[in-house]
Design an enzyme around this catalytic site. Structure first.
Site, PDB file in Angstrom:
ATOM      1  N   GLU A 598      88.002 119.974  17.202  1.00 20.74           N
ATOM      2  CA  GLU A 598      88.734 118.742  16.885  1.00 20.74           C
ATOM      3  C   GLU A 598      88.935 118.698  15.379  1.00 20.74           C
ATOM      4  O   GLU A 598      87.973 118.834  14.609  1.00 20.74           O
ATOM      5  CB  GLU A 598      87.999 117.495  17.347  1.00 20.74           C
ATOM      6  N   ASN A 654      94.397 114.326  16.224  1.00 19.20           N
ATOM      7  CA  ASN A 654      94.665 112.914  16.507  1.00 19.20           C
ATOM      8  C   ASN A 654      96.074 112.560  16.034  1.00 19.20           C
ATOM      9  O   ASN A 654      96.436 112.809  14.877  1.00 19.20           O
ATOM     10  CB  ASN A 654      93.645 112.020  15.801  1.00 19.20           C
ATOM     11  N   GLU A 686      95.529 114.344  20.789  1.00 20.82           N
ATOM     12  CA  GLU A 686      94.595 113.277  21.155  1.00 20.82           C
ATOM     13  C   GLU A 686      95.226 111.912  20.849  1.00 20.82           C
ATOM     14  O   GLU A 686      95.732 111.686  19.747  1.00 20.82           O
ATOM     15  CB  GLU A 686      93.275 113.412  20.385  1.00 20.82           C
ATOM     16  N   ASP A 717      91.247 109.752  24.090  1.00 19.58           N
ATOM     17  CA  ASP A 717      90.036 109.584  23.286  1.00 19.58           C
ATOM     18  C   ASP A 717      89.417 108.201  23.526  1.00 19.58           C
ATOM     19  O   ASP A 717      90.086 107.253  23.937  1.00 19.58           O
ATOM     20  CB  ASP A 717      90.401 109.743  21.805  1.00 19.58           C
ATOM     21  N   GLU A 775      81.551 112.851  23.473  1.00 22.41           N
ATOM     22  CA  GLU A 775      81.523 112.837  21.999  1.00 22.41           C
ATOM     23  C   GLU A 775      80.162 112.320  21.520  1.00 22.41           C
ATOM     24  O   GLU A 775      79.484 111.555  22.210  1.00 22.41           O
ATOM     25  CB  GLU A 775      82.628 111.937  21.458  1.00 22.41           C
TER      26      GLU A 775
END
Length: 820
Positions: A598, A654, A686, A717, A775
């Site tokens: 990520e 993201n 995401e 997410d 996460e």
């Protein structure tokens, strides 16, 4: 003196009651001649009164004499007959009659000392004992007479005839006084509130009319005989001028404002002044020539009559309602005064009927004006009542509008304007609270606007129930409320509002919780500064996850300064390449192998050091810098993917809603990947629930479908923290579900609720054929539990902290007994 005058009047009245018929008065104009200064005969020749000259040389001693040339005209008069003369202005008067036997009966008076020899009707009366047949000569002398033109009445009357005439005048004046006084009293009593101007002018007109009538008719002599004779003439001129002026002002103020003509209005003011001045000038015979001032006075009166006629005409044309009453009362007066004016100017002979009609009309006018005023007052009262009702309606409407302007229509609390007004009056020690509901947008988007509105109403009701008395509560707009608490009640309010956090609320079969953020500060400084401090505290409460109360501290000011500095430095930093991506590995929990990364944005600031996104959150939400920063992130990520081999499955980036608006945005991302030589399957987009719930969610869904069809992975997410996750799993082409760290960190705690939530999310993902990523894994125990629950992948500090892209990928050894 008063008793003597009264006795004379009573004797006249009594004697007249016993007389059934009366002889006609003897007009002496044809039987006398005029002996005086040069010009006196010429004055008479130009008038309607026929008095010839005596043929003698002009006199130079200041005397004017009327001499009887034919005594035989008196032969039918009995003893006690009276000689009647008009009152004139003179210094001295002498009247003498010689009998056949040589005896003389005479009268001699100076100005102001006429004694009781006055008669009603503005006359001087001189009674004689001898019968008329015995009179051989009769002489009437005036010293400094104001003019022969004013010698209008010279006649002889029998005692009975004179008594009847005086009685008629006495009755007329009594009726006139009664009418004037009663009308004025009625006018003053009819309305006991605020006096209108026309009422005051009517009272002035009545008093002046009464003064004019009493002075002209000699009835002031009842009180003091010095007020008769020449002084009565002067007083009547003054009263008449002032009475005409008051009548003019009465007409000006009595008619409706919209029925007045502007030019006639100012002309009326001028005539008012002229009438008053002309009356006093006419009375000042010792300063100005009497003939000239008399004609000037009469000229002003003519102008005033013409002005009244013009004003009435204009008022009628403008549909005045009151003018007809006024006209009804004034027409007789104007007509009779016109006859008197003609008589005074010598066009008509002297006649008691005209004079008596004049004062009868004055009495009628007083009554008519009183009725007119009563009607006008009724009209005004109606207008005032209507105005009062209209004003009451307007005040009610204004109050309603004011309340509406100060009231929030949804919650019926005060609105921002009302709260701002209260804040301006607040004590500096008061506590200001800004309350912002968390996740209201998610409720609106997931369950509809109606449910969101009901939630706001419920929040308003609960806040109304917990605020102490004396507290100001308002909805400031959207999902924000303002509370202003007096200092002694602040602690109670803070305890109550903290206890309200998380309170359940059920509506339409759904149960939600009241979660909200609170910014707190005192009210020192200006209202604007207090609101700014509370807003900054509210912002920090939101930044820390919401559901909390945050008092304001000076650290927020420093943070604001830092934010301003970061915004200023951002363009330079973008150009200098100071923004970099750190990568956190995504590990397969079953094999321990790295399957992806990520990408996490960092700013390598030359002075402040390495900054994480929470440090420069202001940049991400800025309308100008935010999109540029997102482009930079995409560029860095694609560059990294193009340099790393296929051994690293993908990089998750993201995305903000700005870069996912519509099909064109999706195709633009695919084109950039093609230019960088990166296959679509190596990029994971995401999106958070906040992005999914954007007002342009349909366009975002369209962009995600294009990317997904091309092979780009889509990750959801922070799953489980919002209101609409399940709905959006159906709307969006999601490949990966990421369990929020807030659930993961509770897996090893005594309460087992987190286990069930995580188990449900994993089961849901498996059922929908989605990969599940946990996460925030920090311990071996958390990893073991997740592996046991069937979670596919994980990331967190247990595996690696974010850093530069690792080469080669990491490997995490799986220890099955770690959670032992």
């Amino acid at each position: 003196m008063f008793k003597g005058a009264l006795a004379i009047l009573l004797s006249m009245l009594i004697s007249s009651l016993g007389v059934s018929a009366h002889a006609a008065p003897v007009d002496l104009h044809a039987s006398i001649c005029l002996d005086g200064a040069a010009g006196m005969v010429e004055q008479i020749d130009h008038s309607a009164y026929s008095i010839r000259g005596c043929g003698m040389p002009p006199r130079t001693d200041g005397w004017v004499w009327l001499r009887l040339s034919d005594p035989s005209v008196l032969k039918d008069l009995p003893s006690g007959w009276s000689l009647l003369l008009d009152e004139n202005r003179f210094d001295h008067i002498t009247v003498a009659a010689t009998n056949g036997d040589g005896s003389i009966q005479s009268y001699s008076y100076s100005d102001g000392h006429v004694g009781n020899d006055w008669a009603p009707g503005g006359l001087l009366r001189f009674p004689f004992d001898s019968p008329g047949v015995e009179i051989s000569s009769l002489s009437i002398g005036f010293h400094h007479l104001d003019g022969a033109l004013f010698i209008r009445k010279v006649e002889a009357r029998t005692p009975d005839d004179e008594a009847a005439r005086s009685t008629a005048w006495l009755i007329l004046i009594g009726v006139m006084i009664g009418a004037l006084v009663s009308a004025m009293v009625y006018n003053l009593a009819i309305y006991d509130g605020r006096r209108d101007r026309f009422q005051l002018w009517y009272a002035a007109w009545t008093v002046l009319a009464l003064g004019y009538c009493l002075s002209w008719t000699n009835f002031l002599g009842i009180f003091d005989d010095r007020l008769t004779g020449p002084l009565a003439v002067r007083l009547s001129d003054c009263f008449l001028g002032a009475m005409i002026a008051a009548g003019t002002m009465l007409l000006l103020t009595l008619i409706e404002a919209d029925a007045r003509h502007r030019r006639l209005l100012w002309t009326g003011y001028v005539l008012t002044a002229l009438s008053t001045v002309a009356g006093f000038i006419a009375a000042a015979d010792m300063l100005f020539p009497p003939i000239l001032t008399d004609r000037l006075f009469n000229g002003v009166l003519i102008l005033d009559v013409l002005w009244i006629a013009a004003t009435i005409t204009v008022a009628i044309r403008r549909q005045s309602r009151i003018i007809w009453f006024f006209l009804l009362g004034w027409l007789p007066v104007i007509s009779v005064f016109a006859l008197r004016l003609a008589r005074n100017m010598g066009f008509l002979p002297q006649n008691d009927a005209i004079d008596m009609a004049s004062f009868a009309c004055v009495a009628f006018e007083s009554v008519a004006l009183s009725v007119t005023i009563a009607y006008r007052l009724r009209d005004i009262a109606r207008a005032r009542d209507n105005a009062a009702r209209t004003m009451a309606i307007m005040q009610t409407e204004a109050e309603t509008l004011r309340r509406a302007a100060m009231t929030d229509h949804l919650t019926q609390l005060g609105n921002r304007a009302a709260f701002q007004a209260a804040l301006e009056q607040a004590d500096p020690l008061s506590t200001l609270l800004l309350v912002d509901m968390d996740h209201l947008k998610s409720v609106n988007d997931s369950y509809g606007q109606e449910l969101g509105d009901n939630l706001l109403r419920h929040m308003a009701i609960r806040l109304s129930q917990i605020v102490p008395d004396g507290t100001v509560l308002a909805r400031l707009g959207g999902d924000e409320f303002g509370i202003l608490v007096p200092q002694p009640l602040a602690q109670t309010m803070l305890e109550r509002i903290d206890a309200l956090q998380g309170e359940p609320w059920s509506q339409s079969g759904r149960t939600l919780s009241l979660w909200f953020s609170v910014g707190q500060c005192d009210c020192t400084g200006s209202p604007a500064s207090a609101m700014h401090r509370a807003d900054r505290a509210l912002y920090w409460a939101k930044q820390r996850g919401g559901g909390r109360r945050q008092p304001y501290t000076l650290e927020f000011d420093r943070a604001d300064s830092l934010a301003a500095r970061l915004l200023a430095d951002a363009p330079r930093a973008l150009a200098a390449g100071e923004f970099v991506l750190y990568y956190q590995p995504l590990v397969d929990l079953q094999t321990g192998r790295q399957r992806g990364n990520e990408a996490l944005l960092r700013w390598n600031h030359p002075e402040l050091g390495l900054l994480a996104p929470p440090d420069f959150q202001i940049l991400l939400t800025d309308d100008t810098i935010g999109p540029l920063l997102q482009d930079e992130v995409i560029s860095i990520a694609l560059a990294a993917l193009s340099t790393v081999g296929d051994g690293l499955a993908y990089i998750a980036v993201n995305f903000t809603g700005v870069h996912l608006r519509g099909a064109a945005a999706g195709r633009h991302i695919l084109n950039r990947m093609q230019e960088a030589g990166v296959p679509p399957h190596r990029l994971c987009v995401e999106v958070t629930e906040g992005i999914a719930l954007d007002h342009a969610s349909d366009e975002i869904a369209e962009a995600l479908h294009i990317l997904h069809t091309a092979g780009v992975r889509i990750a959801f997410d922070d799953f489980g923290t919002g209101f609409a996750s399940l709905v959006h799993l159906l709307r969006f082409p999601v490949d990966i579900i990421k369990i929020d760290r807030s659930f993961v960190c509770q897996l090893t705690m005594p309460a087992r609720n987190a286990h069930e939530i995580v188990r449900s999310i994993i089961s849901l993902g498996k059922a929908l054929d989605k990969q599940v990523v946990a996460e925030g894994i920090e311990t071996e125990a958390q990893a073991a539990i997740l592996r046991e629950l069937g979670c596919d992948y994980g990331q967190g500090y247990l595996f690696a902290r974010p850093g530069p892209l690792l080469q080669p990928p990491i490997y995490w050894p799986v220890l099955d007994e770690s959670h032992g």
